[in-house]
Structures are given as structure tokens and as C-alpha cells.
Write a protein that holds these residues in place. Structure first.
Motif, mmCIF file in Angstrom:
data_model
loop_
_atom_site.group_PDB
_atom_site.id
_atom_site.type_symbol
_atom_site.label_atom_id
_atom_site.label_comp_id
_atom_site.label_asym_id
_atom_site.label_seq_id
_atom_site.Cartn_x
_atom_site.Cartn_y
_atom_site.Cartn_z
ATOM 1 N N ILE A 1 11.394 12.350 7.601
ATOM 2 C CA ILE A 1 10.650 12.529 6.161
ATOM 3 C C ILE A 1 11.061 11.507 5.215
ATOM 4 N N PHE A 2 12.382 11.362 5.112
ATOM 5 C CA PHE A 2 13.040 10.555 3.989
ATOM 6 C C PHE A 2 13.536 9.493 4.593
ATOM 7 N N ASP A 3 13.598 8.460 3.571
ATOM 8 C CA ASP A 3 14.101 7.003 3.902
ATOM 9 C C ASP A 3 15.864 7.085 3.925
ATOM 10 N N LEU A 4 16.334 7.247 5.248
ATOM 11 C CA LEU A 4 17.735 7.493 5.068
ATOM 12 C C LEU A 4 18.804 6.592 4.677
ATOM 13 N N GLU A 5 18.317 5.231 4.913
ATOM 14 C CA GLU A 5 19.324 4.310 4.603
ATOM 15 C C GLU A 5 19.012 4.130 3.028
ATOM 16 N N PHE B 1 10.508 8.610 0.543
ATOM 17 C CA PHE B 1 9.909 9.264 1.694
ATOM 18 C C PHE B 1 10.080 7.847 2.784
ATOM 19 N N ALA B 2 9.905 8.523 4.006
ATOM 20 C CA ALA B 2 10.190 7.588 5.021
ATOM 21 C C ALA B 2 9.033 6.500 5.048
ATOM 22 N N LYS B 3 9.291 5.150 5.555
ATOM 23 C CA LYS B 3 8.070 4.093 5.478
ATOM 24 C C LYS B 3 6.824 4.620 5.878
ATOM 25 N N ALA C 1 3.881 19.923 9.393
ATOM 26 C CA ALA C 1 3.803 20.415 7.987
ATOM 27 C C ALA C 1 4.435 19.928 7.102
ATOM 28 N N SER C 2 5.576 19.245 7.305
ATOM 29 C CA SER C 2 6.730 18.620 6.223
ATOM 30 C C SER C 2 5.937 17.368 5.775
ATOM 31 N N LEU C 3 5.470 16.573 6.838
ATOM 32 C CA LEU C 3 5.019 15.186 6.881
ATOM 33 C C LEU C 3 3.631 15.469 5.973
ATOM 34 N N MET C 4 2.915 16.130 6.283
ATOM 35 C CA MET C 4 1.721 16.272 5.853
ATOM 36 C C MET C 4 1.576 16.488 4.335
#
Length: 554
Positions: A217-221, A305-307, A448-451
Motif C-alpha cells: 500500500i505504501f512506499d516503504l523506502e 502510496f506505493a508506486k 480493498a485497501s489498494l482500491m
């Protein structure tokens, strides 16, 4: 005979104007490609007579082509549509077919929000609608992000980020926006305890079965790098702590930093690992200034958010913007929302019975006050707006009829039928499913989280945002839009306006006037959090996280 056979095999080519080709539907083109013998045999009405004079036939066909070209040139009453039938059908689904100039192939070029390109008067109406007062943004009073941490905070940062003895593990639950809130508080608690934060564990959502992890879901770096001077974030416990039995806890509601330290710090120093669960609303909303700023830093800067999610969200937002300004509506009309709030969707007795039955079978789902009737909840502003009420509110606030609307949220109870009152008044209503190209949403299916993250991105980038009910997403976007310069955010004043919705004798003009007055201070203007004690700084970032020239920096 030989000569005759050779002539029969020769093909004759006629130059046909491109306007004519473009005006022929795909079914018509298919009939032209059929074998002449097959067409002749299958026709019940007429057959072309055999042409004994090829030159006469070609000359006649040339005259017909010339007449058709002249007809197009002088805009005579042509029977052809401006857009081919098949393409028109695609366009009505927000797909625009284009032609590759080099290959001549039909390709998906972009996404359009209208089936026809406006011309003349239509274009003027479009431009007029874009200049509508409805799109006017609130006065941000010069407020801008202002995260100036104190000297004491900065001085203590080195000891916190260099610590290798204490680790905080957290398990966060709920939907994406609820998880987001808990991650923000987890970072703050790690700072309070001077511990490194292990990447939060996302509990599998029981309702949606979503197994997404933090990095999905999120950009960890990015998360780690933004917080590098505040809290050390690690992907996993080091080997030195793997066999350690962690101290476990679940704080009560609204605990203070001093409570956190007195409860956990001594044991954390001894054991080295602390595991916390159920962080939702556990940490007080009223924290020292530096910790409030840290909350904002996590929410508005670190949690990107992740790329793949961000890229698709940006694309869909761009497709909405391609035809001018747009509204984003967060419609809370799903079955579980009606059940949890103790409200009814207002569609039909059949759907009311479905909701009531579910509530009787699972009384633990009801989160509203159980001693109140549905009607009392409604008048208290505890129920989501249905499609009829959303439509009346938008009309009263003078949203243009041709406004483009992005619909965020889950599938409403009753399906598309539940949205018909809104579609009737505002036909340009789109969801991410309408705007995505074939296959674009497949990587996010059943997640659902990504949507929800995609909906968040498109909603945050909208010109106007309005939720039909409160909730984590509405609160998060309210704060995000405030932090971005106080972009327009309509807060429905449900408690004050609903009596007027129920008054059927009130003339429409008077109803509209009253609704506008009720909402003149609910359009996203700066609101000081200090006047709303106990409210989350990530919803009201002024004055802790934003300042203007008239306020001294802390």
C-alpha cells in the motif's frame, strides 16, 4: 476466352473520401467486406444487376462519391453520425478510440468523459460551467505547511535514531484509512519511547479478506527516508531480539505521552521489545507541539502510496481533469454502513428489511447509539446521505448539471439503482472502474485497501470534495486538502439541513437559499484546531502544522 478470364481477375480501385469511411459503422464495413456472391444469394429484397458496361458503372459510382463528398463539404443533411456507432458506444463508457497515424490501427488513446466533442454553443456552456461560482476555492488566509521542530526535539533526535536496544512492534487493523491513522500514532509512540519502529503489521481484514502488507500500500523506502531524523524504521527485528518475549499491551482510549512512558518504558528497557495492538484512537489528540508536528509529517509526507498505486491513481485523476474541473464524492451507501450506523437506505421496504434483518442477527455491528430510533438518528445527523439527498444538496449549492463527478466508495446496497437519482441530475458520474483501461485494475482486484488508496488519490486531487458521511477517509482527506492550501471541501451540515429536506411544502428556491446559507462556512476554510479540543491535528492542521505571516514560527 483467355483474355476474358484475365479481365475478370483484375481489381478496380476507387478513391473514396475519408469522411465517408469514418461515417460508416463497423457493421456496415463488415457487409462491404462480405463476398458479392454470398451477399447476392442471401439478399431477399434486391440484387445488383450484372453490369455489361464497366466504364458506365465506374462513372456512375464516381458521380455518387462526388455527390456524397459535396454533401459533407456543405454540411447537408447527412444521415451519418459525427462519431462511428461502435466508437460512440465505447465513448459512452469513457473510452476514446484513436487512430495511430503511422500504422493506421485503431488504438485506445485516452479517456474522454463525453461521447461528443462540444461545438459552438455547447463549448460556450462548458466554459460557462467551468467559471461557475461552485468551483471557487475558499480563502486559505495565507496558511502554508510549517513543521519547524523545536531545538529540544532536534537535540533529542540523535539519541532516538541511534538506539539499537528498544523496538516497538504494532499490529494495525481496519480499512486502509483506519490503518493509516494507527500508523501515524505508532510513529509518535515510538518517538515517545525512544524506540525503533518495526514496519507495522497489517492485520488481515475480516470483512474484505485483504492480505495486503505495508509495502503493497505504501512506499516503504520513502517512509523510512522521510522519518530518518525522527524515528528509526526497520523492516524486521534484528537477530539479537528474535528470541525475546515482547511486552504486550493495548492502551485505553486517549492516553497521554506521560501515561505511555510510565506504563511501558521500564519494561521496554528491560525486555527490548514492545508489541501493541488496537491503536485506533488510543493516543490523545492533544499532544505537545513537536509531537503534533510529527503526526502531520507522517500523515502528509511519509505515508506516500506505493508506486503502482500512485501511478494508477494519478492517471485516473488526469482523465477526470482532462475535461475540466471535477467533484469527488465519497458515497457511504454500502450495506455494512447502513447496518453499523443503525440507518436505512430509503430505497424500498425490501432493502430496509435486509438491513434490519442483518442488524438483528449481528447486534454487535451497530456502532450508533442503540437507544435511538432510526428517525432520531437521522435528525441527529448520524446517518449517511442517500443519493436523493446528495443530489438535492449539490443542486442547492449550484453545482453545474454538466459537472464531472468522481464517485469513490464501495458498491452501494441496491447497486446502480441506488444511484439513479444522482445520475438523472448529474449524468457525468464515473468510478475508477469506468475510467480505467482494460486490465489496469486487475493487479488490485480483491484488495480493498489498494482500491481505497486509488479512491483517496483521485479524491484528494479533485477540485471539490464532499463526503456523504463522516469517517476515516473523509477526515483524512479534509486534513490533506487543508494542508495542501485549503482546497474546497464541502462538509454537509446534516443536523441543521435535514429538517428542511423533510419539509415538502418548502419552495425549491427558498430551500436552495437556506442550504447555501447553512454551508457558507463549511466549504473548507481554515479552522483552528485549538477551538476544537480533542480533534485530530491531521484533520485540522492549523495552527500546529501550518502558519502564515501573521503567526510566529514555533
Amino acid at each position: 476466352m483467355a483474355k476474358s478470364k484475365n479481365n475478370a481477375k483484375k481489381l478496380s480501385y476507387i478513391s473514396v473520401p475519408s469522411q465517408i469511411i469514418n461515417s460508416i459503422s463497423s457493421s456496415s464495413l463488415q457487409s462491404l467486406l462480405e463476398s458479392p456472391k454470398k451477399s447476392s444469394r442471401n439478399s431477399k429484397f434486391f440484387t445488383f444487376p450484372k453490369c455489361r458496361n464497366p466504364r458506365l458503372f465506374l462513372f456512375t459510382l464516381f458521380l455518387l462519391s462526388l455527390f456524397a463528398l459535396l454533401k459533407f463539404a456543405f454540411n447537408l443533411d447527412t444521415p451519418f453520425s459525427r462519431i462511428p456507432c461502435e466508437l460512440s458506444n465505447d465513448l459512452s463508457k469513457s473510452k476514446l478510440a484513436g487512430v495511430d497515424s503511422q500504422k493506421g490501427d485503431i488504438v485506445i488513446a485516452n479517456v474522454q468523459l463525453q461521447a461528443q466533442v462540444p461545438s459552438g454553443v455547447d463549448q460556450e456552456k462548458e466554459e460557462e460551467a467551468e467559471k461557475s461560482e461552485f468551483w471557487k476555492q475558499p480563502d486559505g488566509l495565507g496558511y502554508r505547511p510549517c513543521l519547524d521542530f523545536s531545538r529540544e526535539y532536534r537535540r533529542g533526535s540523535e539519541g532516538v535514531v541511534m538506539n539499537r536496544r528498544k523496538y516497538l512492534m504494532v499490529v494495525v487493523s481496519g480499512g486502509m484509512n483506519q490503518q493509516r491513522n494507527q500508523i501515524v500514532d505508532a510513529v509518535v509512540i515510538a518517538r515517545i519511547l525512544g524506540a525503533a519502529l518495526v514496519v507495522p503489521i497489517l492485520q488481515v481484514n475480516v470483512i474484505w479478506g485483504d492480505e495486503s502488507e505495508f509495502g503493497d500500500i505504501f512506499d516503504l523506502e520513502h517512509f523510512k527516508s522521510v522519518l530518518v531524523n525522527d524515528v528509526r524504521v526497520v523492516s524486521a527485528l534484528p537477530s539479537t531480539h528474535l528470541m525475546t518475549r515482547p511486552v504486550e499491551g493495548s492502551p485505553p482510549l486517549h492516553v497521554t505521552p506521560s501515561w505511555i512512558r510510565s506504563r511501558y518504558l521500564k519494561r521496554l528497557n528491560r525486555e527490548g521489545v514492545l508489541l501493541l495492538r488496537g491503536l485506533d484512537s488510543r493516543l490523545s489528540k492533544d499532544l505537545p507541539s513537536d509531537l503534533q508536528k510529527l503526526r502531520c509529517k507522517v500523515a502528509f509526507h511519509a505515508l506516500r502510496f506505493a508506486k503502482p498505486v500512485q501511478e494508477l491513481g494519478d492517471k485516473i485523476a488526469e482523465r477526470m481533469k482532462s475535461k475540466g474541473p471535477y467533484i469527488a464524492l465519497h458515497l457511504r451507501m454500502e450495506k455494512d454502513v447502513w447496518v453499523r450506523t443503525g440507518c436505512l437506505p430509503g430505497l424500498s421496504p425490501e432493502y430496509d428489511e435486509i438491513v434490519n434483518s442483518e442488524r438483528i442477527q449481528r447486534p454487535e455491528l451497530l456502532t450508533a447509539r442503540s437507544n435511538m430510533s432510526y428517525h432520531e438518528r437521522k435528525l441527529a445527523g448520524l446517518c449517511p446521505l442517500n443519493a436523493v439527498e446528495v443530489t438535492r444538496l449539490l443542486k442547492a449549492l449550484e453545482a453545474p448539471k454538466n459537472a464531472k463527478i468522481y464517485w469513490a466508495g464501495g458498491q452501494p446496497l441496491g447497486g446502480k439503482e441506488a444511484l439513479l437519482p444522482l445520475i438523472h441530475e448529474f449524468p457525468h458520474l464515473y468510478s475508477k472502474e469506468d475510467l480505467s483501461l482494460p486490465g489496469e485494475l486487475e493487479p488490485f482486484a480483491n484488495k480493498a485497501s489498494l482500491m481505497a488508496a486509488i479512491d483517496y488519490i483521485v479524491s484528494e486531487k479533485s477540485d471539490v470534495f464532499m463526503p456523504s458521511h463522516g469517517g476515516n477517509m473523509g477526515h483524512a482527506i479534509q486534513g490533506h486538502r487543508a494542508y495542501a492550501g485549503h482546497k474546497k471541501y464541502i462538509t454537509p451540515n446534516k443536523r441543521q439541513m435535514l429538517p428542511y429536506f423533510l419539509n415538502s411544502s418548502l419552495p425549491e428556491a427558498e430551500f436552495n437559499r437556506i442550504i447555501k446559507v447553512l454551508h457558507q462556512d463549511s466549504l473548507g476554510q481554515p479552522e483552528l484546531r485549538i477551538s476544537k479540543s480533542g480533534r485530530d491535528v491531521t484533520k485540522y492542521p492549523v495552527p500546529e502544522c501550518m502558519c502564515n505571516d501573521s503567526h510566529n514560527h514555533s
